[in-house]
Structures are given as C-alpha cells and as structure tokens.
Design a protein around this motif. Structure first.
Motif, short mmCIF file in Angstrom:
data_model
loop_
_atom_site.label_atom_id
_atom_site.label_comp_id
_atom_site.label_asym_id
_atom_site.label_seq_id
_atom_site.Cartn_x
_atom_site.Cartn_y
_atom_site.Cartn_z
N ASN A 1 -5.44 -13.61 10.32
CA ASN A 1 -5.43 -14.30 9.04
C ASN A 1 -4.63 -13.45 8.06
O ASN A 1 -5.17 -12.53 7.44
N ASN A 2 -3.34 -13.75 7.90
CA ASN A 2 -2.43 -12.91 7.11
C ASN A 2 -2.81 -12.80 5.64
O ASN A 2 -2.45 -11.83 4.99
N ASP A 3 -3.51 -13.78 5.11
CA ASP A 3 -3.81 -13.73 3.68
C ASP A 3 -5.08 -12.96 3.37
O ASP A 3 -5.47 -12.84 2.22
N HIS A 4 -5.71 -12.40 4.37
CA HIS A 4 -6.95 -11.62 4.15
C HIS A 4 -6.62 -10.13 4.05
O HIS A 4 -5.77 -9.62 4.76
N SER A 5 -7.29 -9.42 3.16
CA SER A 5 -6.99 -8.00 2.96
C SER A 5 -7.30 -7.16 4.20
O SER A 5 -6.68 -6.11 4.40
N ASN A 6 -8.22 -7.61 5.04
CA ASN A 6 -8.51 -6.86 6.28
C ASN A 6 -7.29 -6.81 7.20
O ASN A 6 -7.09 -5.84 7.92
N TYR A 41 0.17 -11.20 -1.94
CA TYR A 41 -1.27 -11.47 -2.05
C TYR A 41 -1.96 -10.65 -3.14
O TYR A 41 -3.18 -10.67 -3.25
N GLY A 42 -1.21 -9.91 -3.93
CA GLY A 42 -1.80 -9.15 -5.03
C GLY A 42 -2.76 -8.07 -4.57
O GLY A 42 -3.76 -7.79 -5.21
N ASP A 43 -2.42 -7.41 -3.46
CA ASP A 43 -3.29 -6.39 -2.85
C ASP A 43 -2.78 -5.01 -3.25
O ASP A 43 -1.95 -4.41 -2.57
N SER A 44 -3.28 -4.50 -4.38
CA SER A 44 -2.75 -3.24 -4.92
C SER A 44 -3.04 -2.04 -4.03
O SER A 44 -2.22 -1.13 -3.93
N THR A 45 -4.20 -2.04 -3.36
CA THR A 45 -4.54 -0.90 -2.50
C THR A 45 -3.55 -0.78 -1.35
O THR A 45 -3.00 0.30 -1.10
#
Length: 188
Positions: A1-6, A41-45
């Motif tokens: 699932n590409n849109d998940h942060s995991n 996806y706005g995933d700053s980490t």
C-alpha cells in the motif's frame, strides 16, 4: 500500500540495508524515490530519512558536492523541527565531508558550529555534549594539522584524547591516536 507511511518506513529500512551491503547506487535510487513519495504523501519523517540516506549514498559514491547539498537540506529540516541532537550531528557530518573534499576552511566552520552547539544547547544530554566535544576537538585538531597549524593541532588532539580517556570513549581513542600518529609522522 504505497500511500501508507509503513510502506515508506520499510523502504527506508531497505535503503539502509542496501547501504550496509555497500550497494550505494541502489541505495541512492531508492532514496530519491523515497523523497518523491514522501513529498506526495506529506510524510516529513521519511522525507528527512530519504534526504539523509541520499547524502550517505552520494558520499560513499564519491559525489561529495551532492553529499554536502543533501546534508545541508537535512540540517535545514532539523533546524526547522528543532531537533537539537541531530543539528550537532548534521554540522559534524558536513564538516567531515568538507574535510574529505579538502575544503578545510569550510570544514572548520562546521566543526566550530558543532562545538558551539554542544557547549550551548541546553536541550541535549550531558553524554551527548561530551561525545560531540570529544569528537569535535579531534576533528578540529586534524583539520588544523592539514592546514599546517601544528601547535593548535597538537593542543586540540591532546584535549580530545584526554576527554576520550576520561570518559572511556573507545571509538574516539582510536580516532584520536590515529590523528596524533599523523601529527608526529608529519613532524618526524
């Protein structure tokens, strides 16, 4: 699932593993993908992780200008996010890359910023301060040695070694003695 942060966190681990296997081109390719996906996806980490991993890959591939550029981006993010202990690491890392590039004045600027941060930052532990002060004194000493400022180099190397001995910092003992060996070899 590409849109998940995991998914992106797993990709970050894969990038690290490729780097440990010394497959830096693959590590770099995945790092650049991670940066792009994190922006989407706005995933700053993981954006920060991707930039850091790309810098590491560029450094190991010998593309030092890009390594500096990406490390400076990580520094900017850490300053914005107020990540105190990472800021000192960023300064030190950029100094190390400049040292490798033989841009000694730029290396000195970064090492001095590391040293100043370690002494003034109230948001890092005493152990972190001691580690950074020890490493930075040795870094400054070896940089001044390369610049032929031998008296200052010796003073800083001995100060760094004294701290490493006092605080039983084995990783810095080896680094310090190697640098001191270079000093004595240069001075015959």
């Amino acid at each position: 699932n590409n849109d998940h942060s995991n998914y992106r966190a797993s990709k970050n681990l894969a990038i690290r593993n490729y780097a440990e296997l010394e497959r830096y081109r693959k590590s770099l390719s995945l790092s650049l993908e991670l940066i792009d996906e994190s922006i989407i996806y706005g995933d700053s980490t993981n954006f920060s992780n991707g930039i850091y991993r790309a810098s590491y890959a560029y450094r190991n591939l010998g593309i030092l200008d890009s390594a500096v550029a990406f490390s400076r981006k990580v520094l900017e993010l850490d300053i914005i996010l107020n990540n105190h202990d990472f800021i000192m690491s960023d300064y030190s890392l950029i100094g190390d890359i400049y040292f490798e590039m033989n841009e000694l004045d730029s290396a000195l600027v970064m090492y001095k910023k590391t040293f100043l941060s370690a002494q003034e930052d109230q948001n890092v532990t005493q152990d972190q301060k001691i580690n950074f002060v020890t490493k930075t004194k040795i870094d400054l000493g070896r940089t001044y040695l390369k610049k032929n400022n031998n008296d200052l180099a010796l003073e800083l190397l001995l100060d760094g070694l004294d701290l490493a001995i006092e605080h039983n910092q084995k990783q810095y003992l080896s680094f310090g003695y190697e640098s001191l060996y270079r000093y004595y070899k240069k001075r015959s």
